[in-house]
Design a protein around this motif. Structure first.
Motif, PDB file in Angstrom:
ATOM      1  N   ALA A 149       0.726  -1.302   0.005  1.00 37.23           N
ATOM      2  CA  ALA A 149      -0.007   0.149  -0.136  1.00 37.23           C
ATOM      3  C   ALA A 149       0.798   1.244  -0.158  1.00 37.23           C
ATOM      4  O   ALA A 149       0.252   2.283  -0.133  1.00 37.23           O
ATOM      5  N   GLN A 156     -15.281   2.589  -2.751  1.00 39.59           N
ATOM      6  CA  GLN A 156     -13.793   2.467  -3.272  1.00 39.59           C
ATOM      7  C   GLN A 156     -12.966   1.486  -2.065  1.00 39.59           C
ATOM      8  O   GLN A 156     -12.342   0.694  -2.512  1.00 39.59           O
ATOM      9  N   ARG A 157     -13.078   1.780  -1.006  1.00 34.42           N
ATOM     10  CA  ARG A 157     -12.573   1.175   0.227  1.00 34.42           C
ATOM     11  C   ARG A 157     -12.979  -0.144   0.425  1.00 34.42           C
ATOM     12  O   ARG A 157     -12.110  -1.293   0.543  1.00 34.42           O
ATOM     13  N   GLU A 178     -10.806  -1.958  -2.655  1.00 29.07           N
ATOM     14  CA  GLU A 178      -9.434  -1.943  -2.309  1.00 29.07           C
ATOM     15  C   GLU A 178      -8.988  -3.141  -1.373  1.00 29.07           C
ATOM     16  O   GLU A 178      -9.727  -3.425  -0.679  1.00 29.07           O
ATOM     17  N   ALA A 230      -5.270  -1.014   2.481  1.00 26.73           N
ATOM     18  CA  ALA A 230      -5.204   0.585   1.648  1.00 26.73           C
ATOM     19  C   ALA A 230      -5.891   1.659   2.491  1.00 26.73           C
ATOM     20  O   ALA A 230      -5.927   2.799   2.508  1.00 26.73           O
TER      21      ALA A 230
END
Length: 368
Positions: free
Chosen positions: A24, A267-268, A271, A275
């Motif tokens: 990350a 998005q989290r 990912e 991240a």
């Protein structure tokens, strides 16, 4: 044997930092280091928000709350000027004054006494091997996942806009008011302690340097975290994200969810977990607490009663859910909110402390 144990933790820490950095990036690797520091300090100093409040409620020992007020004042002094001058690169923990804040903080305060730990307490006690944490933490993740999903509906019940004293008044006056409020709380609990001693003849609590060292070190780590992450230290979002990822793996879809389906939360979810800022510090915190608890001697494991585990699981579920209602736990809402000069942090404190009074009474009934 002790040398091997310590070497193992050093290697585990290096592996975590290196792995996070490779996956990350450097910033996340630095946050892993900070997470280890948070965990080591919380466990090494036994700096418990829940314990500090309960010590005062039960026997008017003010040291835990005094140390927390010192932490708040130092964190505000170190970060408010940076937020004000950061040009938007650094943000504080600011939230609206909603009905959900009042209800959520009160519920959280009661539940954390039954779970014997708030968000950070649950993580560092899990690292230290406290058996109840293995019932509390999974339930907390489920509750936080569900609470986040329902958070927009709770906010829509109404309330007042956020009050950001740093933005409204400027950082010097906002800091002065924050320090004055922390001093007032410290004076009030000290007065309560002296009155209790006069009425009961109780001797003052023995001076515990660990509280003060913990406050100083946590304030320093808080500052560095703000600089590295661009935001205050948090706990709850990461735990809720873990729950969301588990449910997604089981077939749940975030599409259409008012919270998890919206950017940037969707998005989290997509990912890697490494991240996420809060997840990385949480992982480091657990490892840091694990190392600190075993650095000098092995931990003795004692299986708790089934009722203790059930109570812990229910309390963890309530904590996770109510933390999302109230925009965070003792770290994200209490420490982060007050250190950011956001009025919601003080409202959270007042309601959570009131809830803790009820929670301590229920705890006594369950554990006579």
């Amino acid at each position: 044997m002790l040398f091997l144990t310590r070497s193992g933790f050093v290697l585990a820490g290096l592996a975590l930092i290196l792995g996070v950095t490779v996956v990350a990036g450097l910033r996340q690797g630095l946050l892993a280091i900070l997470g280890i520091g948070f965990g080591a300090v919380l466990q090494g100093a036994r700096f418990g928000f829940t314990t500090g409040w309960r010590n005062y409620i039960e026997r008017r020992d003010p040291q835990g709350i005094w140390a927390q007020m010192l932490l708040l004042a130092l964190a505000a002094a170190l970060t408010l000027p940076l937020i004000a001058r950061g040009g938007g690169e650094l943000v504080g923990a600011v939230a609206p004054l909603t009905i959900s804040l009042v209800l959520g903080a009160f519920l959280f305060g009661g539940a954390m006494q039954l779970a014997d730990g708030c968000g950070s307490g649950t993580l560092y006690k899990a690292g230290a091997g406290a058996p109840i944490s293995f019932a509390v933490l999974p339930a907390f993740a489920i509750g936080s996942f569900l609470g986040a999903s329902h958070q927009p509906a709770w906010i829509n019940l109404g309330g007042l806009p956020a009050v950001d004293l740093n933005q409204e008044l400027g950082w010097p006056l906002a800091l002065l008011l924050t320090i004055a409020a922390c001093g007032a709380v410290a004076w009030l609990v000290g007065r309560g302690a002296r009155r209790h001693q006069a009425e009961t003849g109780a001797t003052p609590a023995k001076w515990a340097m660990r509280w003060w060292m913990g406050a100083l070190l946590l304030a320093l780590l808080y500052l560095i975290h703000m600089i590295v992450a661009g935001q205050p230290w948090g706990i709850v979002y990461g735990i809720g994200l873990w729950g969301a990822k588990v449910f997604a793996a089981l077939g749940w879809s975030p599409v259409g969810d008012a919270f998890w389906g919206a950017a940037p939360h969707a998005q989290r979810l997509a990912e890697p977990v490494l991240a996420d800022v809060t997840s990385v510090t949480n992982f480091g915190l657990i490892l840091g607490a694990m190392a600190a608890s075993r650095w000098h001697h092995p931990v003795q494991f004692k299986a708790p009663a089934a009722r203790t585990l059930w109570v812990g699981a229910v309390a963890g579920l309530i904590m996770g859910y109510s933390a999302r209602m109230a925009f965070g736990c003792n770290v994200g809402a209490f420490l982060g909110g007050i250190a950011s000069a956001s009025l919601h942090g003080w409202i959270w404190f007042a309601l959570a402390f009131a809830g803790s009074i009820i929670g301590v009474r229920i705890r006594h009934r369950l554990n006579p």
